[in-house]
Structure formats: structure tokens, C-alpha cells
Design a protein around this motif. Structure first.
Motif, mmCIF file in Angstrom:
data_model
loop_
_atom_site.group_PDB
_atom_site.id
_atom_site.type_symbol
_atom_site.label_atom_id
_atom_site.label_comp_id
_atom_site.label_asym_id
_atom_site.label_seq_id
_atom_site.Cartn_x
_atom_site.Cartn_y
_atom_site.Cartn_z
ATOM 1 N N ARG A 1 0.846 -1.188 0.000
ATOM 2 C CA ARG A 1 0.000 0.000 0.000
ATOM 3 C C ARG A 1 0.882 1.239 0.000
ATOM 4 N N TYR A 2 0.517 2.213 -0.785
ATOM 5 C CA TYR A 2 1.256 3.474 -0.877
ATOM 6 C C TYR A 2 1.137 4.278 0.413
ATOM 7 N N PRO A 3 2.009 5.274 0.583
ATOM 8 C CA PRO A 3 1.824 6.206 1.700
ATOM 9 C C PRO A 3 0.479 6.911 1.547
ATOM 10 N N LEU A 4 -0.168 7.167 2.645
ATOM 11 C CA LEU A 4 -1.468 7.833 2.666
ATOM 12 C C LEU A 4 -1.394 8.914 3.739
ATOM 13 N N VAL A 5 -1.929 10.091 3.450
ATOM 14 C CA VAL A 5 -1.762 11.241 4.334
ATOM 15 C C VAL A 5 -3.092 11.648 4.946
ATOM 16 N N THR A 6 -3.053 11.978 6.229
ATOM 17 C CA THR A 6 -4.202 12.562 6.906
ATOM 18 C C THR A 6 -3.700 13.705 7.777
ATOM 19 N N GLY A 7 -4.498 14.766 7.921
ATOM 20 C CA GLY A 7 -4.082 15.880 8.776
ATOM 21 C C GLY A 7 -4.745 17.189 8.396
ATOM 22 N N VAL A 8 -4.264 18.258 9.007
ATOM 23 C CA VAL A 8 -4.803 19.604 8.805
ATOM 24 C C VAL A 8 -4.560 20.063 7.369
ATOM 25 N N GLN A 9 -5.586 20.647 6.743
ATOM 26 C CA GLN A 9 -5.426 21.121 5.374
ATOM 27 C C GLN A 9 -5.609 22.627 5.238
ATOM 28 N N THR A 10 -6.212 23.280 6.231
ATOM 29 C CA THR A 10 -6.444 24.718 6.154
ATOM 30 C C THR A 10 -5.988 25.395 7.438
ATOM 31 N N CYS A 11 -5.252 26.489 7.269
ATOM 32 C CA CYS A 11 -4.835 27.308 8.400
ATOM 33 C C CYS A 11 -5.632 28.607 8.351
ATOM 34 N N ALA A 12 -6.366 28.893 9.414
ATOM 35 C CA ALA A 12 -7.091 30.159 9.530
ATOM 36 C C ALA A 12 -6.196 31.124 10.308
ATOM 37 N N LEU A 13 -5.685 32.115 9.620
ATOM 38 C CA LEU A 13 -4.786 33.084 10.245
ATOM 39 C C LEU A 13 -5.550 34.054 11.139
ATOM 40 N N PRO A 14 -4.883 34.606 12.149
ATOM 41 C CA PRO A 14 -5.504 35.695 12.910
ATOM 42 C C PRO A 14 -5.559 36.923 12.011
ATOM 43 N N ILE A 15 -6.293 37.953 12.419
ATOM 44 C CA ILE A 15 -6.289 39.206 11.650
ATOM 45 C C ILE A 15 -4.895 39.812 11.778
ATOM 46 N N LEU A 16 -4.294 40.113 10.632
ATOM 47 C CA LEU A 16 -2.922 40.609 10.593
ATOM 48 C C LEU A 16 -2.881 42.068 10.187
ATOM 49 N N LYS A 17 -1.829 42.765 10.624
ATOM 50 C CA LYS A 17 -1.540 44.107 10.134
ATOM 51 C C LYS A 17 -0.566 43.957 8.983
ATOM 52 N N GLU A 18 -0.753 44.759 7.942
ATOM 53 C CA GLU A 18 0.141 44.691 6.793
ATOM 54 C C GLU A 18 1.591 44.803 7.264
ATOM 55 N N GLY A 19 2.422 43.900 6.809
ATOM 56 C CA GLY A 19 3.817 43.853 7.224
ATOM 57 C C GLY A 19 4.109 42.745 8.212
ATOM 58 N N ASP A 20 3.053 42.195 8.853
ATOM 59 C CA ASP A 20 3.252 41.074 9.770
ATOM 60 C C ASP A 20 3.740 39.847 9.001
ATOM 61 N N VAL A 21 4.610 39.078 9.632
ATOM 62 C CA VAL A 21 5.072 37.802 9.091
ATOM 63 C C VAL A 21 4.664 36.730 10.090
ATOM 64 N N VAL A 22 3.959 35.721 9.614
ATOM 65 C CA VAL A 22 3.518 34.636 10.490
ATOM 66 C C VAL A 22 4.008 33.302 9.957
ATOM 67 N N GLU A 23 4.176 32.364 10.874
ATOM 68 C CA GLU A 23 4.576 31.014 10.508
ATOM 69 C C GLU A 23 3.543 30.038 11.025
ATOM 70 N N PHE A 24 3.343 28.979 10.264
ATOM 71 C CA PHE A 24 2.393 27.942 10.639
ATOM 72 C C PHE A 24 2.963 26.605 10.184
ATOM 73 N N SER A 25 2.718 25.562 10.940
ATOM 74 C CA SER A 25 3.137 24.215 10.549
ATOM 75 C C SER A 25 1.906 23.356 10.314
ATOM 76 N N TYR A 26 1.813 22.821 9.098
ATOM 77 C CA TYR A 26 0.760 21.864 8.790
ATOM 78 C C TYR A 26 1.235 20.506 9.284
ATOM 79 N N ARG A 27 0.472 19.893 10.148
ATOM 80 C CA ARG A 27 0.834 18.595 10.707
ATOM 81 C C ARG A 27 0.074 17.519 9.953
ATOM 82 N N PHE A 28 0.756 16.453 9.618
ATOM 83 C CA PHE A 28 0.112 15.348 8.915
ATOM 84 C C PHE A 28 0.694 14.030 9.417
#
Length: 109
Positions: A1-28
Motif C-alpha cells: 500500500r502506498y503512503p497515505l496522508v491525513t491531517g490539517v489542510q487549512t490554516c485560519a490566520l488571525p487578523i494581521l496588520k500589513e507587514g506582519d510575518v507569520v509562521e504555521f506548521s501543517y501537521r500530517f
């Protein structure tokens, strides 16, 4: 059987101010029976930079795709996608980053 992936697919960001840099990790998780190899992760826009794991994800193991979003010059609604090329079957799902960026002019009001 091939690898099969399950996990988070969408990140809902907080309200940002222009110029903000954010990081997020999608876990699977590899729920298949073979190692998952991620060959490439690419974003729909240069303001979004994904970082893929450099090693194979063994069956039953968790993995992360880190994404950095730079909101400079991007006021308004943010809808970014990250395409992942791997040996998973079915294909690795498209990842999404969504949120709102308040422009510099709006901040002054």
C-alpha cells in the motif's frame, strides 16, 4: 500500500496588520504502509514560503510542512495555496492559508 496522508489542510490566520510575518506548521500523519517522500512544496504566491521535511516520513509517523507568510503589500483577504508533490496515493491534499490583512491606511483611521 502506498503512503497515505491525513491531517490539517487549512490554516485560519488571525487578523494581521500589513507587514506582519507569520509562521504555521501543517501537521500530517503517514497512515500508509510505505515511507512518505515529499519531493516538493510550492506556494501560489511569493509571499508564502513552504519548507518541506528533508527526510522520509515512516508509516505511522507525524510530519510537518512549515509555511511562512509575509503580509507586506498584501492588504485584504489572503487566500494562498500550497501544492505538495509526494509519493502519496491518493495525492497529498492541497494546503490552504486564509485570513485578513489590514492595510496600513486602514490602521491610521
Amino acid at each position: 500500500r502506498y503512503p497515505l496522508v491525513t491531517g490539517v489542510q487549512t490554516c485560519a490566520l488571525p487578523i494581521l496588520k500589513e507587514g506582519d510575518v507569520v509562521e504555521f506548521s501543517y501537521r500530517f500523519k503517514n497512515i500508509g504502509s510505505k515511507p512518505l517522500v515529499i519531493e516538493q512544496a510550492s506556494a501560489s504566491c511569493g509571499c508564502t514560503v513552504p519548507e518541506k521535511p528533508e527526510h522520509a516520513i515512516a508509516p505511522g509517523e507525524m510530519g510537518f510542512i512549515k509555511v511562512k507568510f509575509n503580509s507586506q503589500g498584501r492588504p485584504g483577504e489572503a487566500h494562498k495555496s500550497i501544492t505538495v508533490v509526494s509519493n502519496a496515493r491518493p495525492e497529498f491534499p492541497i494546503l490552504y492559508l486564509k485570513g485578513t490583512v489590514i492595510g496600513k491606511e486602514k490602521e491610521k483611521e
